[in-house]
Design a protein around this motif. Structure first.
Motif, short mmCIF file in Angstrom:
data_model
loop_
_atom_site.label_atom_id
_atom_site.label_comp_id
_atom_site.label_asym_id
_atom_site.label_seq_id
_atom_site.Cartn_x
_atom_site.Cartn_y
_atom_site.Cartn_z
N UNK A 1 5.23 14.17 -11.27
CA UNK A 1 6.27 13.25 -10.78
C UNK A 1 6.03 12.90 -9.31
N UNK A 2 5.62 13.93 -8.54
CA UNK A 2 5.38 13.70 -7.12
C UNK A 2 4.19 12.80 -6.89
N UNK A 3 3.14 12.96 -7.75
CA UNK A 3 1.96 12.11 -7.61
C UNK A 3 2.29 10.65 -7.91
N UNK A 4 3.18 10.42 -8.88
CA UNK A 4 3.61 9.06 -9.21
C UNK A 4 4.38 8.44 -8.05
N UNK A 5 5.24 9.22 -7.43
CA UNK A 5 6.04 8.74 -6.30
C UNK A 5 5.15 8.37 -5.13
N UNK A 6 4.15 9.24 -4.86
CA UNK A 6 3.24 8.96 -3.74
C UNK A 6 2.41 7.71 -4.01
N UNK A 7 2.03 7.50 -5.28
CA UNK A 7 1.27 6.29 -5.64
C UNK A 7 2.11 5.04 -5.42
N UNK A 8 3.39 5.11 -5.82
CA UNK A 8 4.29 3.97 -5.63
C UNK A 8 4.43 3.64 -4.14
N UNK A 9 4.58 4.68 -3.32
CA UNK A 9 4.72 4.47 -1.87
C UNK A 9 3.47 3.81 -1.29
N UNK A 10 2.29 4.28 -1.78
CA UNK A 10 1.04 3.68 -1.28
C UNK A 10 0.96 2.20 -1.66
N UNK A 11 1.35 1.91 -2.91
CA UNK A 11 1.32 0.51 -3.34
C UNK A 11 2.30 -0.34 -2.54
N UNK A 12 3.50 0.22 -2.25
CA UNK A 12 4.49 -0.51 -1.45
C UNK A 12 3.96 -0.77 -0.04
N UNK A 13 3.31 0.25 0.52
CA UNK A 13 2.75 0.06 1.86
C UNK A 13 1.66 -0.99 1.87
N UNK A 14 0.82 -0.99 0.81
CA UNK A 14 -0.25 -1.97 0.74
C UNK A 14 0.28 -3.40 0.64
N UNK A 15 1.37 -3.57 -0.10
CA UNK A 15 1.92 -4.91 -0.27
C UNK A 15 2.86 -5.29 0.88
N UNK A 16 3.33 -4.29 1.64
CA UNK A 16 4.27 -4.57 2.72
C UNK A 16 3.55 -5.09 3.95
N UNK A 17 2.37 -4.58 4.21
CA UNK A 17 1.65 -4.96 5.43
C UNK A 17 1.34 -6.45 5.49
N UNK A 18 0.83 -7.03 4.39
CA UNK A 18 0.59 -8.48 4.45
C UNK A 18 1.86 -9.28 4.72
N UNK A 19 3.00 -8.84 4.16
CA UNK A 19 4.26 -9.55 4.40
C UNK A 19 4.66 -9.47 5.87
N UNK A 20 4.46 -8.28 6.46
CA UNK A 20 4.77 -8.13 7.89
C UNK A 20 3.86 -9.02 8.72
N UNK A 21 2.60 -9.03 8.36
CA UNK A 21 1.64 -9.86 9.09
C UNK A 21 1.98 -11.34 8.97
N UNK A 22 2.34 -11.75 7.76
CA UNK A 22 2.71 -13.15 7.54
C UNK A 22 3.95 -13.52 8.36
N UNK A 23 4.92 -12.60 8.39
CA UNK A 23 6.14 -12.87 9.17
C UNK A 23 5.82 -12.96 10.66
N UNK A 24 4.92 -12.07 11.13
CA UNK A 24 4.52 -12.10 12.54
C UNK A 24 3.83 -13.40 12.89
N UNK A 25 2.91 -13.82 12.01
CA UNK A 25 2.18 -15.07 12.25
C UNK A 25 3.14 -16.26 12.23
N UNK A 26 4.08 -16.23 11.29
CA UNK A 26 5.05 -17.32 11.18
C UNK A 26 5.89 -17.44 12.45
N UNK A 27 6.38 -16.30 12.96
CA UNK A 27 7.19 -16.32 14.19
C UNK A 27 6.35 -16.71 15.41
N UNK A 28 5.11 -16.24 15.43
CA UNK A 28 4.23 -16.59 16.55
C UNK A 28 3.98 -18.09 16.62
N UNK A 29 3.74 -18.67 15.45
CA UNK A 29 3.52 -20.11 15.40
C UNK A 29 4.79 -20.86 15.80
N UNK A 30 5.95 -20.37 15.32
CA UNK A 30 7.22 -21.06 15.58
C UNK A 30 7.62 -21.00 17.05
#
Length: 332
Positions: A1-30
């Protein structure tokens, strides 16, 4: 169960970083990219227009000429400071020699009377405008509160406000000059008359927006707040302190921001007309000078005047954000 939870967190972190980067770029341009593009386009159009405008003093100054004049003005300021330091050094040496020859000699310290530099005149204008603005605030805000709380007083004072509100500073200045000259009679004035003339003119012209906005803000207070004050039977001063001021702060600061912008414009005009020390006098002196550098120096002063006006507005906005409960009213 713990290994599944850690995998989910890793996947969330992997997909979260691009969103943060996109938001940063969007605000920088604006907030950075688009304004920079606008500034670059403006500078390009300014350069093209300057090359095609001939005046009696030569070509209209472009951005490069104005930047050169900024450097020249700063060098002149540095040279003036060196002359001032040398003046006081010579004076100290002279007084020291006199005291050696005569121990009873009382040294005389004379102030440096050199011409004000561009930076000195910026400081002079800022002191004058803030003095006039603060004096107007001390008068306008209590008056606006009284008008907003009392409909009879509002009816009596409103025609006077509407009559004097549109009066130009150029009309006030001669009257102010005559009154100050008649009342402020002293052989050794602590405050120069020229300073008082400019300050009072600024006060008279930026008084009205503060009075109007304060009175409107006070008059439009939510009736529920007024009823709470009545239930609690708050004294008049407590009612103003606890209910009126907090509720009307957004409108008060809107009036103060408008007044500060008007004060800065009025001051430059008053200094030009009355030849009082400051940026307005600098612009007029350069216009009268008529040298080949005059247009560039005037344009440099125009940019500084606009930039200082922008900074004053931003400072007032930050103060409004700090003291206001309604942060949306101070969004920009």
């Amino acid at each position: 169960m713990s290994s599944t939870t850690s995998l989910v967190k890793k996947l969330e972190e992997q997909f979260e970083l691009p969103n943060v980067a996109q938001e940063f770029i969007k605000k920088s341009v604006q907030y950075v990219g688009i304004p920079m593009i606008g500034i670059l386009v403006f500078l390009f159009l300014w350069s093209i227009a300057a090359q095609n405008i001939d005046t009696s003093l030569g070509k209209f100054p472009g951005p490069s000429v104005v930047m050169e004049q900024f450097g020249n003005l700063y060098e002149e300021h540095q040279a003036s400071r060196e002359k001032e330091a040398a003046f006081y050094e010579r004076q100290d040496e002279r007084n020291a020699k006199r005291m050696e020859a005569d121990p009873n000699y009382v040294p005389k310290v004379r102030a440096y009377t050199g011409k004000e530099t561009f930076l000195d005149q910026i400081v002079t204008s800022l002191i004058t405008v803030m003095s006039g603005f603060l004096l107007a605030a001390v008068i306008a805000i209590p008056l606006g509160i009284a008008i907003g709380l009392n409909k009879t007083l509002n009816t009596a004072v409103n025609p006077i406000i509407q009559i004097f509100k549109p009066v130009s500073p150029l009309a006030w200045l001669p009257l102010v000059t005559m009154v100050v000259s008649a009342l402020y009679v002293t052989p050794d004035p602590t405050v120069p008359k020229s300073f008082l003339n400019s300050m009072i003119t600024v006060t008279l012209c930026c008084l009205w927006p503060m009075v109007i906005n304060t009175s409107v803000g006070v008059a439009s207070i939510d009736s529920d707040l007024v009823n709470v004050s009545r239930v609690l039977r708050l004294p008049a001063l407590k009612h103003v302190q606890k209910i009126v001021l907090p509720a009307s702060i957004p409108m008060i600061f809107t009036g103060m921001r408008l007044s500060l912008g008007i004060a800065w414009m009025v001051l430059i005009a008053a200094e030009m007309l009355a030849q009082n020390p400051g940026l307005g006098k600098f612009v007029w002196d350069e216009f009268q000078n008529g040298s080949s550098d005059s247009l560039g120096r005037i344009m440099a002063a125009v940019i500084v005047i606009g930039f200082i006006g922008f900074l004053l507005d931003r400072c007032m906005l930050q103060i409004q954000r700090f003291v206001s409960w309604d942060k949306a009213s101070a969004a920009r």
